[in-house]
Design a protein around this motif. Sequence first.
Motif: not given
Length: 348
Positions: A214-233, A264-268
Amino acid sequence: MDAPTADSAPTRPLAMSDVAARAGVSHQTVSRVINRHPNVAVATRARVLAAIAELGYRPNGAARALATGSTRTIGLVTSNISQYGPAQTMLGLEHAAREAGYFLTVSVLDDAGARTMTEAIDRLATQSVDAIVALSTYDEAVLALREVHAAVPLITVQASGDGDGPAVWVDQETGAALATRHLLDLGHRTVHHVSGPAGSIEAAARASSWRAVLDSAGARPPSMLRGDWLPASGHAAGRELVARRRGGESVTAVFVANDQMAFGLLNAFHEAGLRVPDDVSVVGFDNVPEAPYYIPPLTTVRQDFAELGRRGVQLVLGLLGGEQARPCPVVPQLLVRATTAPPTRGKG
């Protein structure tokens, strides 16, 4: 005296000399065939193998180890075996070891701290394994391995090429870059990211590469979200992104650090009435077996765990043969399916 046959119920255990007599070769030739020595003629090898099958001969592992100094066994130390990546890595190593005529003995740890890692490696070494492979995809495992001094060759299967000793790894940075660039190339102005857990080298490598692209493309990285590898996160991250969209943030493309969280993201998104890929494009990572059959089929980054296992065993055999260890990265592949598309006009 004729060699015993499979039907004659010999009064003593079958020996290598019986195979030699039946095949019409020397005892040394039978030994070379059993130990997969390359300098045996094809016809001779076939004759010896036929004699072994006919007699039902089974080599004495203990005697062979004494004679050759090798148990033809590789030890594996791993943890988090319930997760897709470590489990598939173990299967890849087991298959490659079997193809090379080796056994794989596994020690599964509840945690990969220095004490448990050292104890597991010492325990495997006392079992006379020829070499040890350690799976080190978390920071604590890498730190622990730096303190280990194994009595046999030790290699690591890890998330990057930054380790000190012989190692094989999947190029996580390249995989994450493929995912992020794919979304940018479709016309998305930026890409959101759902990372794996803190302490995971794989998660850190993928997040670092996402941000760098993103930096190299001149795109501002949005705030990152963190999960735990599992679908619920992943589901929780999806709900957070839905809330951001409703708050006015432009969310049109998401790179998720593994497929389970992506599901999990697709389901949400589905629950919120968002259409994939019309409203939001999604890319996962791993290419789990379910990925092509999800609705819609998931665009993802494929890690070749079979190749990772093959290179790991190749590295072990090379070290046992006195060869110099060479870097062994496995390059991942982007599989474009139906969860990615150009942004809807005015939403990119």
